[in-house]
Scaffold this active site. Structure first.
Site, PDB file in Angstrom:
ATOM      1  N   TYR A   1       2.680  -8.567  15.178  1.00  0.00           N
ATOM      2  CA  TYR A   1       3.148  -7.446  14.343  1.00  0.00           C
ATOM      3  C   TYR A   1       3.750  -6.347  15.228  1.00  0.00           C
ATOM      4  O   TYR A   1       4.855  -5.846  14.971  1.00  0.00           O
ATOM      5  CB  TYR A   1       1.954  -6.916  13.549  1.00  0.00           C
ATOM      6  CG  TYR A   1       2.175  -5.642  12.783  1.00  0.00           C
ATOM      7  CD1 TYR A   1       3.020  -5.613  11.672  1.00  0.00           C
ATOM      8  CD2 TYR A   1       1.506  -4.475  13.129  1.00  0.00           C
ATOM      9  CE1 TYR A   1       3.188  -4.442  10.947  1.00  0.00           C
ATOM     10  CE2 TYR A   1       1.665  -3.306  12.408  1.00  0.00           C
ATOM     11  CZ  TYR A   1       2.510  -3.296  11.313  1.00  0.00           C
ATOM     12  OH  TYR A   1       2.670  -2.139  10.597  1.00  0.00           O
TER      13      TYR A   1
ATOM     14  N   GLN B   1       0.827  -1.215   0.000  1.00  0.00           N
ATOM     15  CA  GLN B   1       0.000   0.000   0.000  1.00  0.00           C
ATOM     16  C   GLN B   1       0.863   1.268   0.000  1.00  0.00           C
ATOM     17  O   GLN B   1       0.650   2.173  -0.797  1.00  0.00           O
ATOM     18  CB  GLN B   1      -0.906   0.002   1.237  1.00  0.00           C
ATOM     19  CG  GLN B   1      -1.877   1.160   1.255  1.00  0.00           C
ATOM     20  CD  GLN B   1      -2.393   1.496   2.656  1.00  0.00           C
ATOM     21  OE1 GLN B   1      -1.846   1.028   3.657  1.00  0.00           O
ATOM     22  NE2 GLN B   1      -3.434   2.295   2.721  1.00  0.00           N
TER      23      GLN B   1
ATOM     24  N   LYS C   1       7.591  -4.973  15.425  1.00  0.00           N
ATOM     25  CA  LYS C   1       7.939  -3.565  15.168  1.00  0.00           C
ATOM     26  C   LYS C   1       8.674  -2.963  16.372  1.00  0.00           C
ATOM     27  O   LYS C   1       9.612  -2.177  16.192  1.00  0.00           O
ATOM     28  CB  LYS C   1       6.692  -2.747  14.824  1.00  0.00           C
ATOM     29  CG  LYS C   1       6.109  -3.060  13.447  1.00  0.00           C
ATOM     30  CD  LYS C   1       7.049  -2.622  12.337  1.00  0.00           C
ATOM     31  CE  LYS C   1       6.498  -2.900  10.950  1.00  0.00           C
ATOM     32  NZ  LYS C   1       7.449  -2.594   9.874  1.00  0.00           N
TER      33      LYS C   1
ATOM     34  N   ASP D   1       9.825  -6.578  -4.613  1.00  0.00           N
ATOM     35  CA  ASP D   1       8.741  -7.156  -3.812  1.00  0.00           C
ATOM     36  C   ASP D   1       8.798  -8.666  -4.010  1.00  0.00           C
ATOM     37  O   ASP D   1       9.474  -9.146  -4.917  1.00  0.00           O
ATOM     38  CB  ASP D   1       7.383  -6.588  -4.234  1.00  0.00           C
ATOM     39  CG  ASP D   1       6.351  -6.683  -3.114  1.00  0.00           C
ATOM     40  OD1 ASP D   1       5.971  -5.658  -2.550  1.00  0.00           O
ATOM     41  OD2 ASP D   1       5.930  -7.824  -2.790  1.00  0.00           O
TER      42      ASP D   1
END
Ligand code: SER
Length: 317
Positions: A141, A14, A145, A36
């Site tokens: 996640y 995105q 992070k 990617d």
């Protein structure tokens, strides 16, 4: 200015799609390499298929192209991560460690690592999470992070790597689709409003979360990367705030443009993730250190998203 040669991972995502375009506009198509894990989604600049777990492949691309600026965007997001925590950890953590090591070996000038509101959890002021609030995340996640930010800071301190990072809020835009996040509803809602006139929201109507419009998120990233190194005082990650709203408030804004739009709330497992996140971030350090200032509020975001999607539909038909 020495010539910049830029590499992105996760360029098909995105943020990656839009950031690649912005970097091509700024530095020229010949100076930006997109990578990617999937096939080229249609980039005109150089594109390589690269799995971030392939350290040798990554090192080769960095060296053969004399990369100076490295943007590491590839990650498994919050909702997808909960479905396969081991895979999310592997991609997010080992991917980042490969990036940090290869960036250090190749002596890149600058590295960008996106962090997230997901680093927060227990023990914070949920109404305004401070820059140095404790990081006790609840999603894999968020754990990846939070650990990632600290690894970035470690590489900066130990090896002098110029790593810079932002804790992005939910990023909203209409030219690229989010995938697997908890804040994705704020993009889906616009498409469903226009295409179907109704939307079933997977978060509760009062789930207030920090959000940012894509243009602001991209500008923040470029401004951070352009700032002189001595202005970057925080080497874990900067809090970044755009605006904060609930699904009900966004629905009200869309209804001003489409009065017959209908919504229904059916919270699923993603509500629990949202409940652990702050409703707003204190981004005063970003403002003071490198001059961050957001331009989009909820009204401007709604107008831009709505008109943008409508225009694209008109062009297609
Ligand atoms: N937008 C991300 C997600 O929802 C948060 O960083 O997972």
């Amino acid at each position: 200015m020495t010539e910049r040669k830029i590499l992105l991972t996760g360029a098909g995502g995105q943020i990656g799609q839009i950031l690649t375009r912005a970097l091509v506009d700024k530095f020229g198509k010949e100076n930006v390499i997109a990578t990617d894990i999937s096939e080229n989604p249609g980039f005109e600049n150089t594109y390589f298929r690269l799995d971030v777990l392939d350290k040798e492949g990554m090192q080769r691309i960095l060296e053969e192209n004399k990369i100076t600026d490295f943007y590491h965007l590839a990650a498994v997001l919050s909702a997808t991560g909960e479905k396969n925590p081991a895979r999310a950890w592997e991609v997010n953590m080992n991917g980042l460690l490969n990036v940090l090591e290869t960036a250090r070996n190749s002596k890149v000038d600058r590295l960008f690592f996106p962090s997230s509101i997901a680093v927060f959890g227990e023990g914070i002021d949920r109404e305004k999470a401070g820059q140095n609030a404790v990081l006790i995340p609840h999603s894999v996640y968020g754990i990846s992070k939070a650990a990632g930010e600290n690894w970035c800071c470690y590489y900066h301190e130990k090896y002098g790597l110029d790593v810079r990072s932002l804790r992005y809020p939910g990023v909203i835009g209409y030219e690229s689709m989010p995938g697997g996040g908890t804040t994705d509803y704020a993009v889906d809602i616009f498409f469903k409003a226009i295409e179907e006139g109704r939307y079933t929201c997977f978060l509760r109507e009062d789930a207030r979360l920090p959000m940012i419009y894509m243009d602001d998120a991209i500008r923040a990233t470029l401004e951070l990367m352009d700032a002189p190194a001595d202005r970057i005082k925080i080497r874990t990650s900067y809090n970044l705030q755009g605006m904060s709203f609930t699904p009900a408030e966004l629905f009200d804004q869309i209804r001003k443009l489409q009065p017959d739009f209908k919504i229904e709330y059916r919270p699923d497992f993603r509500q629990k993730i949202a409940d652990s996140w702050p409703r707003r971030l204190d981004d005063s350090a970003a403002r003071e250190d490198w001059g961050w200032e957001q331009k989009f509020d909820i009204a401007k975001l709604t107008e831009t998203m709505y008109r943008g999607i409508k225009n694209r539909q008109l062009q297609k038909s």
